[in-house]
Design a protein around this motif. Structure first.
Motif, PDB file in Angstrom:
ATOM      1  N   ARG A 166       0.831  -1.204   0.000  1.00 21.05           N
ATOM      2  CA  ARG A 166       0.000   0.000   0.000  1.00 21.05           C
ATOM      3  C   ARG A 166       0.868   1.259   0.000  1.00 21.05           C
ATOM      4  NH1 ARG A 166      -2.785  -1.380   3.924  1.00 21.05           N
ATOM      5  NH2 ARG A 166      -4.652  -2.157   2.861  1.00 21.05           N
ATOM      6  N   ARG A 167       1.937   1.271   0.800  1.00 17.52           N
ATOM      7  CA  ARG A 167       2.821   2.441   0.850  1.00 17.52           C
ATOM      8  C   ARG A 167       3.535   2.639  -0.483  1.00 17.52           C
ATOM      9  NH1 ARG A 167       3.687   0.491   6.166  1.00 17.52           N
ATOM     10  NH2 ARG A 167       5.582  -0.633   5.549  1.00 17.52           N
ATOM     11  N   LEU A 168       4.018   1.550  -1.080  1.00 13.94           N
ATOM     12  CA  LEU A 168       4.687   1.663  -2.375  1.00 13.94           C
ATOM     13  C   LEU A 168       3.725   2.205  -3.429  1.00 13.94           C
ATOM     14  CD1 LEU A 168       6.691  -1.708  -2.409  1.00 13.94           C
ATOM     15  CD2 LEU A 168       7.673   0.595  -2.319  1.00 13.94           C
ATOM     16  N   ALA A 169       2.503   1.697  -3.454  1.00 10.77           N
ATOM     17  CA  ALA A 169       1.522   2.154  -4.437  1.00 10.77           C
ATOM     18  C   ALA A 169       1.203   3.641  -4.234  1.00 10.77           C
ATOM     19  CB  ALA A 169       0.256   1.318  -4.334  1.00 10.77           C
ATOM     20  N   LYS A 170       1.023   4.056  -2.993  1.00  9.80           N
ATOM     21  CA  LYS A 170       0.719   5.460  -2.715  1.00  9.80           C
ATOM     22  C   LYS A 170       1.853   6.369  -3.165  1.00  9.80           C
ATOM     23  CE  LYS A 170      -0.709   8.532   1.059  1.00  9.80           C
ATOM     24  NZ  LYS A 170      -1.014   8.615   2.516  1.00  9.80           N
TER      25      LYS A 170
ATOM     26  N   PHE B 171       1.752   5.161 -18.136  1.00 13.14           N
ATOM     27  CA  PHE B 171       1.304   4.411 -16.970  1.00 13.14           C
ATOM     28  C   PHE B 171       2.122   3.136 -16.771  1.00 13.14           C
ATOM     29  CE2 PHE B 171      -1.528   1.188 -15.072  1.00 13.14           C
ATOM     30  CZ  PHE B 171      -1.822   1.816 -13.873  1.00 13.14           C
ATOM     31  N   VAL B 172       2.509   2.473 -17.853  1.00 13.78           N
ATOM     32  CA  VAL B 172       3.302   1.248 -17.733  1.00 13.78           C
ATOM     33  C   VAL B 172       4.634   1.563 -17.083  1.00 13.78           C
ATOM     34  CG1 VAL B 172       4.412  -0.649 -18.977  1.00 13.78           C
ATOM     35  CG2 VAL B 172       2.168   0.195 -19.726  1.00 13.78           C
ATOM     36  N   ASP B 173       5.308   2.588 -17.590  1.00 18.89           N
ATOM     37  CA  ASP B 173       6.653   2.914 -17.120  1.00 18.89           C
ATOM     38  C   ASP B 173       6.648   3.493 -15.709  1.00 18.89           C
ATOM     39  OD1 ASP B 173       9.583   3.343 -17.742  1.00 18.89           O
ATOM     40  OD2 ASP B 173       8.984   5.430 -17.360  1.00 18.89           O
ATOM     41  N   ARG B 174       5.613   4.273 -15.394  1.00 23.01           N
ATOM     42  CA  ARG B 174       5.633   5.006 -14.131  1.00 23.01           C
ATOM     43  C   ARG B 174       4.890   4.326 -12.994  1.00 23.01           C
ATOM     44  NH1 ARG B 174       7.039  10.243 -14.354  1.00 23.01           N
ATOM     45  NH2 ARG B 174       7.244   9.920 -12.110  1.00 23.01           N
ATOM     46  N   PHE B 175       4.045   3.327 -13.297  1.00 28.03           N
ATOM     47  CA  PHE B 175       3.292   2.694 -12.219  1.00 28.03           C
ATOM     48  C   PHE B 175       3.179   1.186 -12.375  1.00 28.03           C
ATOM     49  CE2 PHE B 175      -0.388   1.259  -9.847  1.00 28.03           C
ATOM     50  CZ  PHE B 175      -0.257   1.949  -8.645  1.00 28.03           C
ATOM     51  N   ALA B 176       2.645   0.708 -13.497  1.00 27.87           N
ATOM     52  CA  ALA B 176       2.309  -0.713 -13.625  1.00 27.87           C
ATOM     53  C   ALA B 176       3.539  -1.606 -13.566  1.00 27.87           C
ATOM     54  CB  ALA B 176       1.545  -0.963 -14.929  1.00 27.87           C
ATOM     55  N   ALA B 177       4.659  -1.178 -14.147  1.00 30.66           N
ATOM     56  CA  ALA B 177       5.885  -1.980 -14.066  1.00 30.66           C
ATOM     57  C   ALA B 177       6.621  -1.790 -12.740  1.00 30.66           C
ATOM     58  CB  ALA B 177       6.793  -1.672 -15.250  1.00 30.66           C
ATOM     59  N   PRO B 178       6.787  -0.559 -12.252  1.00 26.10           N
ATOM     60  CA  PRO B 178       7.551  -0.401 -10.998  1.00 26.10           C
ATOM     61  C   PRO B 178       6.929  -1.057  -9.774  1.00 26.10           C
ATOM     62  CG  PRO B 178       7.432   1.684 -12.180  1.00 26.10           C
ATOM     63  CD  PRO B 178       6.514   0.736 -12.892  1.00 26.10           C
ATOM     64  N   LEU B 179       5.591  -1.028  -9.650  1.00 20.60           N
ATOM     65  CA  LEU B 179       4.994  -1.534  -8.413  1.00 20.60           C
ATOM     66  C   LEU B 179       5.327  -3.005  -8.164  1.00 20.60           C
ATOM     67  CD1 LEU B 179       3.265  -1.220  -5.890  1.00 20.60           C
ATOM     68  CD2 LEU B 179       1.240  -1.662  -7.300  1.00 20.60           C
TER      69      LEU B 179
ATOM     70  N   GLU C 176      -1.460  -6.927  -5.095  1.00 26.57           N
ATOM     71  CA  GLU C 176      -0.845  -5.808  -5.810  1.00 26.57           C
ATOM     72  C   GLU C 176      -1.859  -5.093  -6.687  1.00 26.57           C
ATOM     73  OE1 GLU C 176       3.733  -7.506  -6.160  1.00 26.57           O
ATOM     74  OE2 GLU C 176       2.263  -8.020  -7.696  1.00 26.57           O
ATOM     75  N   ALA C 177      -2.711  -5.858  -7.380  1.00 31.13           N
ATOM     76  CA  ALA C 177      -3.720  -5.244  -8.238  1.00 31.13           C
ATOM     77  C   ALA C 177      -4.757  -4.495  -7.410  1.00 31.13           C
ATOM     78  CB  ALA C 177      -4.396  -6.309  -9.095  1.00 31.13           C
ATOM     79  N   GLU C 178      -5.230  -5.120  -6.329  1.00 26.21           N
ATOM     80  CA  GLU C 178      -6.243  -4.478  -5.485  1.00 26.21           C
ATOM     81  C   GLU C 178      -5.722  -3.190  -4.871  1.00 26.21           C
ATOM     82  OE1 GLU C 178      -8.307  -5.211  -1.158  1.00 26.21           O
ATOM     83  OE2 GLU C 178      -7.699  -6.984  -2.311  1.00 26.21           O
ATOM     84  N   LEU C 179      -4.532  -3.251  -4.274  1.00 28.13           N
ATOM     85  CA  LEU C 179      -3.985  -2.082  -3.598  1.00 28.13           C
ATOM     86  C   LEU C 179      -3.505  -1.032  -4.599  1.00 28.13           C
ATOM     87  CD1 LEU C 179      -2.063  -4.011  -0.810  1.00 28.13           C
ATOM     88  CD2 LEU C 179      -4.195  -2.713  -0.555  1.00 28.13           C
ATOM     89  N   GLY C 180      -2.983  -1.483  -5.729  1.00 29.59           N
ATOM     90  CA  GLY C 180      -2.540  -0.540  -6.755  1.00 29.59           C
ATOM     91  C   GLY C 180      -3.704   0.227  -7.351  1.00 29.59           C
ATOM     92  N   LEU C 181      -4.754  -0.479  -7.743  1.00 27.96           N
ATOM     93  CA  LEU C 181      -5.920   0.199  -8.309  1.00 27.96           C
ATOM     94  C   LEU C 181      -6.604   1.075  -7.262  1.00 27.96           C
ATOM     95  CD1 LEU C 181      -7.432  -2.694 -10.470  1.00 27.96           C
ATOM     96  CD2 LEU C 181      -6.276  -0.621 -11.310  1.00 27.96           C
TER      97      LEU C 181
ATOM     98  N   LEU D 133       4.064   5.755  -5.582  1.00 29.74           N
ATOM     99  CA  LEU D 133       4.092   5.799  -7.045  1.00 29.74           C
ATOM    100  C   LEU D 133       2.967   6.663  -7.599  1.00 29.74           C
ATOM    101  CD1 LEU D 133       4.945   2.058  -7.821  1.00 29.74           C
ATOM    102  CD2 LEU D 133       6.420   4.050  -8.265  1.00 29.74           C
ATOM    103  N   VAL D 134       1.793   6.623  -6.976  1.00 31.74           N
ATOM    104  CA  VAL D 134       0.689   7.477  -7.402  1.00 31.74           C
ATOM    105  C   VAL D 134       1.061   8.947  -7.235  1.00 31.74           C
ATOM    106  CG1 VAL D 134      -1.650   8.235  -6.783  1.00 31.74           C
ATOM    107  CG2 VAL D 134      -1.153   5.805  -7.060  1.00 31.74           C
ATOM    108  N   ALA D 135       1.697   9.286  -6.124  1.00 34.20           N
ATOM    109  CA  ALA D 135       2.109  10.674  -5.893  1.00 34.20           C
ATOM    110  C   ALA D 135       3.097  11.131  -6.968  1.00 34.20           C
ATOM    111  CB  ALA D 135       2.725  10.811  -4.501  1.00 34.20           C
ATOM    112  N   GLU D 136       4.039  10.262  -7.323  1.00 34.76           N
ATOM    113  CA  GLU D 136       5.003  10.614  -8.369  1.00 34.76           C
ATOM    114  C   GLU D 136       4.319  10.734  -9.725  1.00 34.76           C
ATOM    115  OE1 GLU D 136       8.087   7.729  -8.292  1.00 34.76           O
ATOM    116  OE2 GLU D 136       8.669   8.156  -6.219  1.00 34.76           O
ATOM    117  N   LEU D 137       3.394   9.826 -10.011  1.00 32.40           N
ATOM    118  CA  LEU D 137       2.668   9.877 -11.272  1.00 32.40           C
ATOM    119  C   LEU D 137       1.881  11.179 -11.393  1.00 32.40           C
ATOM    120  CD1 LEU D 137       1.828   8.152 -13.812  1.00 32.40           C
ATOM    121  CD2 LEU D 137      -0.105   7.352 -12.446  1.00 32.40           C
ATOM    122  N   GLY D 138       1.283  11.621 -10.295  1.00 29.64           N
ATOM    123  CA  GLY D 138       0.458  12.816 -10.311  1.00 29.64           C
ATOM    124  C   GLY D 138       1.222  14.105 -10.462  1.00 29.64           C
ATOM    125  N   GLU D 139       2.544  14.054 -10.413  1.00 29.15           N
ATOM    126  CA  GLU D 139       3.346  15.262 -10.601  1.00 29.15           C
ATOM    127  C   GLU D 139       3.427  15.681 -12.061  1.00 29.15           C
ATOM    128  OE1 GLU D 139       7.074  14.366  -8.833  1.00 29.15           O
ATOM    129  OE2 GLU D 139       6.308  14.428  -6.764  1.00 29.15           O
TER     130      GLU D 139
END
Length: 410
Positions: free
Chosen positions: A113-117, A131-139, A359-364, A119-125
């Motif tokens: 959950r912390r990792l996903a949060k 999305f693949v490069d910045r969230f779906a692959a790194p998580l 990972e999918a539940e917490l990531g989404l 990555l979301v903060a970084e994506l939102g900048e």
């Protein structure tokens, strides 16, 4: 296709962005089908479930197309659990399975959950991002790296080697000319890396004796496993542990974008997430096909299957079979998905299924909370040239994040 039996199936003919109408034609007109490569392709859920649950149909070893000029790749893949059959598969699976029980994964959820949060903060900048490069692959890569005890500074290198290795380990629709050379070099470098990590833990220099490499070493003690099995298992966990979940996250988001009513339903009711993940896997599974080999003569769907025949089980088609899933081309996050085949079935049921679900539940969930305005950008989605490990290689999104002046980031 014309009105009779469809033309011999070829993966090169399947449209990558939406293979399901193509599958449907075979499922309706020739569901146990002899393909252009002489393999039997199974398109119905009942036939796929029959073969996956029958020990007379085995995995049969690594892909036959791996060239002899790639010794490191051949050795690595030969020690992947997914290509093993009992009793060897049973022993290696038992070595790994204890690290992926629901209880172990439940304990990992706060960290995921912390990792996903983060990555979301970084994506939102950014106004727009891949999305693949910045969230779906790194998580999933961050999660499996932490499990294995991989040092943070090695993770970008890890991801690059994993991508190179994947050049040759799926049934590619199209391969670049140097694909096998890249994969063999990656296998060699990963073999060296993990042998060094095994040596570090044996010498007591590991950062944390509870990481998965250290745990595997302790469990393997006295069981006759050579280092090639331990190294192969670590490499397999790296690749399988992030590629499939990357595709699940990317294609799950695409499915929600394509069904705004279901996206709104999920945004308003995050408690639906566990069931929604199952439906997203059924609707567009990250692994579209698996193979088996017949160990004796038999019958599937009224067709005689001779000993030694190769069978390709089209999971993506099985999950859209109306005999098992009413109105299967409709995404319904409240659906009872029953026995979908997105994680396989039987002996080779995905050992990391609990982790992928989490990972999918917490990531989404983190995306829905942190970026409620997330939307697809105008750029067409770019798909990896692989029909087995199926998913986008690039998915540009608009984050919808508000700038300090109150305007939307566009």
């Amino acid at each position: 296709m014309n009105g009779g039996r469809p033309a011999p199936f070829r993966t090169a003919d399947v449209p990558l962005p939406d293979p399901y109408p193509h599958y449907r034609a075979y499922r309706e007109r020739d569901p146990v089908h002899r393909g252009a490569d002489d393999a039997w392709y199974l398109f119905r859920h009942a036939d796929v479930a029959q073969v996956l649950g029958d020990r007379r149909y085995l995995r049969g070893g690594p892909p036959a197309q791996l060239p002899r000029t790639c010794p490191h790749l051949r050795t690595t893949v030969a020690n992947w659990m997914v290509f093993m059959d009992p009793p060897r598969h049973t022993r290696v699976r038992a070595l790994v399975a204890q690290s992926f029980t629901p209880g172990v994964v439940e304990a990992l959820r706060p960290r995921i959950r912390r990792l996903a949060k983060s990555l979301v903060a970084e994506l939102g900048e950014e106004a727009e991002a891949d999305f693949v490069d910045r969230f779906a692959a790194p998580l999933p890569l961050l999660v499996i790296s932490e499990l294995l005890g991989v040092r943070a500074g090695d993770r970008d290198w890890f991801r690059s080697r994993a991508v190179d290795l994947q050049q040759a380990t799926g049934s590619r629709v199209a391969r670049r000319a140097d694909a096998f050379a890249l994969a063999d070099a990656a296998a060699r470098e990963l073999d060296t890396y993990f042998r060094s990590e095994l040596a570090r833990r044996r010498a007591g220099r590991e950062r944390d004796g509870a990481d998965l490499i250290a745990v595997l070493l302790r469990r393997a003690a006295g069981q006759g496993f050579g280092d090639e099995v331990l190294v192969g298992t670590c490499i397999h966990l790296l690749t399988a542990g992030h590629e499939t979940t990357t595709n699940l996250l990317s294609k799950g988001l695409l499915a929600l974008f394509a069904h705004p009513d279901q996206l709104a339903l999920l945004s308003a009711g995050p408690e639906l997430l566990p069931g929604a993940v199952e439906e997203l896997i059924r609707y567009d599974p990250p692994v579209q096909m698996v193979t088996r080999q017949a160990q004796e003569d038999g019958e599937v769907g009224g067709r005689v299957i001779r000993r030694g025949s190769r069978l390709v089980l089209v999971l993506g088609s099985a999950n859209r079979d109306p005999e098992s899933f009413p109105d299967p081309d409709r995404l319904d996050l409240r659906r009872d998905t029953g026995r979908h085949s997105g994680f396989g079935m039987g002996t080779h049921y995905c050992v990391g299924a609990s982790l992928a679900r989490a990972e999918a539940e917490l990531g989404l969930g983190a995306l829905l909370r942190g970026l409620p305005g997330l939307a697809p950008a105008d750029e067409p989605v770019r798909y990896s040239q692989d029909l087995v490990f199926h998913g986008p290689s690039r998915l540009l999104v608009r984050t919808g994040k508000q700038r300090p002046d109150g305007a939307s980031a566009k």
